[in-house]
Design a protein around this motif. Structure first.
Motif, mmCIF file in Angstrom:
data_model
loop_
_atom_site.group_PDB
_atom_site.id
_atom_site.type_symbol
_atom_site.label_atom_id
_atom_site.label_comp_id
_atom_site.label_asym_id
_atom_site.label_seq_id
_atom_site.Cartn_x
_atom_site.Cartn_y
_atom_site.Cartn_z
ATOM 1 N N THR A 108 -4.324 35.660 -10.143
ATOM 2 C CA THR A 108 -3.619 35.418 -8.838
ATOM 3 C C THR A 108 -2.959 34.257 -9.085
ATOM 4 O OG1 THR A 108 -5.521 36.691 -7.600
ATOM 5 C CG2 THR A 108 -3.643 35.223 -6.393
ATOM 6 N N TYR A 109 -1.512 34.329 -8.882
ATOM 7 C CA TYR A 109 -0.802 33.077 -8.593
ATOM 8 C C TYR A 109 -0.048 32.884 -7.220
ATOM 9 C CZ TYR A 109 -0.798 33.530 -13.879
ATOM 10 O OH TYR A 109 -1.323 33.709 -14.907
ATOM 11 N N TYR A 110 0.143 31.513 -6.952
ATOM 12 C CA TYR A 110 0.628 31.224 -5.599
ATOM 13 C C TYR A 110 1.777 30.236 -5.717
ATOM 14 C CZ TYR A 110 -4.139 32.556 -4.118
ATOM 15 O OH TYR A 110 -5.303 33.096 -3.688
ATOM 16 N N LEU A 111 2.963 30.720 -4.931
ATOM 17 C CA LEU A 111 4.029 30.106 -4.994
ATOM 18 C C LEU A 111 4.352 29.472 -3.485
ATOM 19 C CD1 LEU A 111 6.701 28.938 -6.384
ATOM 20 C CD2 LEU A 111 7.650 31.328 -5.914
ATOM 21 N N PHE A 112 4.599 28.135 -3.356
ATOM 22 C CA PHE A 112 4.822 27.410 -2.047
ATOM 23 C C PHE A 112 6.493 26.853 -2.159
ATOM 24 C CE2 PHE A 112 3.122 24.558 1.223
ATOM 25 C CZ PHE A 112 3.350 25.412 2.411
ATOM 26 N N ALA A 113 7.243 27.325 -1.449
ATOM 27 C CA ALA A 113 8.800 26.701 -1.848
ATOM 28 C C ALA A 113 9.383 26.727 -0.325
ATOM 29 C CB ALA A 113 9.443 27.886 -2.722
ATOM 30 N N ASP A 114 10.327 25.830 -0.375
ATOM 31 C CA ASP A 114 11.222 25.625 0.878
ATOM 32 C C ASP A 114 12.213 26.905 1.232
ATOM 33 O OD1 ASP A 114 13.784 24.588 2.450
ATOM 34 O OD2 ASP A 114 12.535 22.861 2.000
ATOM 35 N N THR A 115 12.273 27.166 2.383
ATOM 36 C CA THR A 115 12.829 28.406 2.680
ATOM 37 C C THR A 115 14.256 28.361 2.223
ATOM 38 O OG1 THR A 115 13.576 27.350 5.088
ATOM 39 C CG2 THR A 115 11.521 28.637 4.796
ATOM 40 N N TYR A 116 14.956 27.132 1.887
ATOM 41 C CA TYR A 116 16.317 27.237 1.395
ATOM 42 C C TYR A 116 16.191 26.969 -0.147
ATOM 43 C CZ TYR A 116 18.031 25.525 5.792
ATOM 44 O OH TYR A 116 18.479 25.385 7.170
ATOM 45 N N ASN A 117 15.044 27.334 -0.750
ATOM 46 C CA ASN A 117 14.943 27.470 -2.203
ATOM 47 C C ASN A 117 15.191 28.845 -2.539
ATOM 48 O OD1 ASN A 117 14.197 27.323 -4.933
ATOM 49 N ND2 ASN A 117 12.711 26.086 -4.836
ATOM 50 N N HIS A 118 16.322 29.152 -2.668
ATOM 51 C CA HIS A 118 16.655 30.799 -3.079
ATOM 52 C C HIS A 118 16.412 31.254 -4.433
ATOM 53 C CE1 HIS A 118 18.447 30.874 0.920
ATOM 54 N NE2 HIS A 118 19.279 30.402 0.581
ATOM 55 N N THR A 119 16.413 30.146 -5.236
ATOM 56 C CA THR A 119 16.006 30.259 -6.711
ATOM 57 C C THR A 119 14.606 30.494 -6.770
ATOM 58 O OG1 THR A 119 17.729 28.732 -7.537
ATOM 59 C CG2 THR A 119 16.007 29.114 -9.000
ATOM 60 N N ALA A 120 13.818 29.929 -6.062
ATOM 61 C CA ALA A 120 12.323 30.363 -6.162
ATOM 62 C C ALA A 120 12.109 31.793 -5.390
ATOM 63 C CB ALA A 120 11.369 29.194 -5.310
ATOM 64 N N ALA A 121 12.816 32.094 -4.516
ATOM 65 C CA ALA A 121 12.754 33.218 -3.733
ATOM 66 C C ALA A 121 13.083 34.460 -4.704
ATOM 67 C CB ALA A 121 13.710 33.304 -2.501
ATOM 68 N N GLY A 122 14.310 34.413 -5.044
ATOM 69 C CA GLY A 122 14.725 35.347 -6.391
ATOM 70 C C GLY A 122 13.649 35.464 -7.493
ATOM 71 N N PHE A 123 12.916 34.226 -7.693
ATOM 72 C CA PHE A 123 11.900 34.460 -9.065
ATOM 73 C C PHE A 123 10.770 35.329 -8.613
ATOM 74 C CE2 PHE A 123 7.826 32.564 -10.259
ATOM 75 C CZ PHE A 123 8.163 32.500 -11.616
ATOM 76 N N ALA A 124 10.194 34.936 -7.327
ATOM 77 C CA ALA A 124 9.182 35.741 -6.698
ATOM 78 C C ALA A 124 9.487 37.228 -6.431
ATOM 79 C CB ALA A 124 8.859 35.101 -5.176
ATOM 80 N N SER A 125 10.587 37.512 -6.083
ATOM 81 C CA SER A 125 10.943 38.779 -5.867
ATOM 82 C C SER A 125 11.119 39.619 -7.298
ATOM 83 C CB SER A 125 12.341 38.996 -5.224
ATOM 84 O OG SER A 125 12.794 40.307 -5.075
ATOM 85 N N LYS A 126 11.700 38.985 -8.147
ATOM 86 C CA LYS A 126 11.795 39.665 -9.608
ATOM 87 C C LYS A 126 10.704 39.958 -10.172
ATOM 88 C CE LYS A 126 14.493 39.272 -13.731
ATOM 89 N NZ LYS A 126 15.362 38.523 -14.599
ATOM 90 N N ASN A 127 9.601 38.952 -9.900
ATOM 91 C CA ASN A 127 8.370 39.038 -10.730
ATOM 92 C C ASN A 127 7.004 39.664 -9.827
ATOM 93 O OD1 ASN A 127 8.990 37.676 -13.421
ATOM 94 N ND2 ASN A 127 9.963 36.298 -12.016
ATOM 95 N N GLY A 128 7.432 40.360 -8.867
ATOM 96 C CA GLY A 128 6.540 40.993 -8.077
ATOM 97 C C GLY A 128 5.556 39.930 -6.824
ATOM 98 N N PHE A 129 5.968 39.048 -6.870
ATOM 99 C CA PHE A 129 5.297 38.015 -5.823
ATOM 100 C C PHE A 129 5.418 38.616 -4.282
ATOM 101 C CE2 PHE A 129 5.544 35.141 -9.245
ATOM 102 C CZ PHE A 129 4.201 34.287 -8.945
ATOM 103 N N ARG A 130 4.482 38.426 -3.366
ATOM 104 C CA ARG A 130 4.800 38.885 -1.876
ATOM 105 C C ARG A 130 4.877 37.919 -1.037
ATOM 106 N NH1 ARG A 130 0.870 44.301 -1.806
ATOM 107 N NH2 ARG A 130 1.887 45.535 -3.543
#
Length: 286
Positions: A108-130
């Motif tokens: 299990t992996y956790y990611l905590f990113a600013d709402t303006y961090n669209h790079t992190a959001a894209g990374f999360a979406s591409k790699n199956g994070f919910r």
């Protein structure tokens, strides 16, 4: 070009790289601070943790990508410190390196990113994070505390009550009641409220002496005793103790963006909204 493990000799360079990026909302990761000194200390702690590891990508002599994996192998979980990248293609290199490095040990992996961090959001979406929740980061930087105030800390004979209350209010969170008990010291305190029935509420806070910064991690109130001002009283007690007795210059906390009642209490206490963040989770067993 490939990702490699971050060596101790490169910690300062990595701290400089991360500090520059983490100050920007579009790059910000919530698990790390924004001051270079604070980040360097965090990287040094990770470097000395045999369960964790950090990975980098270079372009020439310059650092162009960083991803830290702050792991708890006993739980099989980890927080992602990053990714911080100059180019989006470096994210794949870092992530594949990390997954291979921890293969079989983490699920299990956790990611905590600013709402303006669209790079992190894209990374999360591409790699199956919910997306799990939206959080609001708040900070209290100035506070006027007058007079003496009684500080009630968790006594040994109430440890069992505390563990039960915490694990009931926060059944699936980053620290269990037992883990908080094990952390208690001069800088990690559990403030309490009780009545004739026993423990009715608590607040767990941590203090960073180096940065003179307090952080409120949990406020829990017995579901049967809510709407009686217990949470507000505990907050006032902790704020007073951190500023007056510990010498804090600021106090931070995170609260669910949809928790309007808690947001109102914190705002009335003087806390200001600093940023909004999204909390993501990936469970590779699913």
């Amino acid at each position: 070009m490939k990702a490699e493990i971050l060596e101790h000799s490169n910690l300062m360079q990595a701290a400089e790289f991360i500090a520059e990026m983490n100050a920007l909302p579009e790059c910000h990761i919530g698990y790390l601070g924004t001051s270079q000194n604070d980040i360097f200390q965090s990287l040094e702690e990770m470097n000395h943790d045999p369960e964790s590891a950090a990975f980098i990508v270079r372009e020439g002599n310059a650092l162009a990508g960083y991803l830290g994996i702050d792991s708890d192998l006993n739980k099989g979980t980890a927080e992602l410190w990053g990714p911080f990248v100059q180019k989006n293609e470096f994210m794949r290199l870092l992530w594949e390196k990390a997954l291979h490095y921890f293969e079989g040990n983490l699920h299990t992996y956790y990611l905590f990113a600013d709402t303006y961090n669209h790079t992190a959001a894209g990374f999360a979406s591409k790699n199956g994070f919910r997306l799990q929740s939206a959080q609001t980061y708040m900070e209290l930087k100035e506070h006027s505390c007058n007079g003496l105030r009684k500080v009630s800390l968790l006594p040994f004979h109430r440890h069992g009550e505390f563990i039960h209350l915490h694990d009931t209010v926060f059944p699936h969170t980053y620290y269990s009641g037992k883990e908080i008990i094990e952390k208690i010291n001069a800088d990690h305190k559990v403030y309490t409220s009780d009545d004739a029935d026993g423990l009715n509420g608590y607040l767990y806070a941590e203090y960073n002496r180096e940065e003179k910064e307090g952080s409120i991690e949990f406020i829990g109130v017995d579901p049967c005793k809510r709407k009686k001002g217990i949470g507000k009283s505990l907050l006032e007690m902790a704020v007073h103790d951190l500023f007056v007795n510990s010498g804090a210059k600021s106090i931070k906390l995170c609260v669910g963006t949809t928790n309007e009642k808690a947001l109102s209490i914190y705002k009335k206490a003087g806390f200001k909204v600093e940023r909004s963040l999204n909390f993501y989770k990936l469970d590779i067993r699913e």
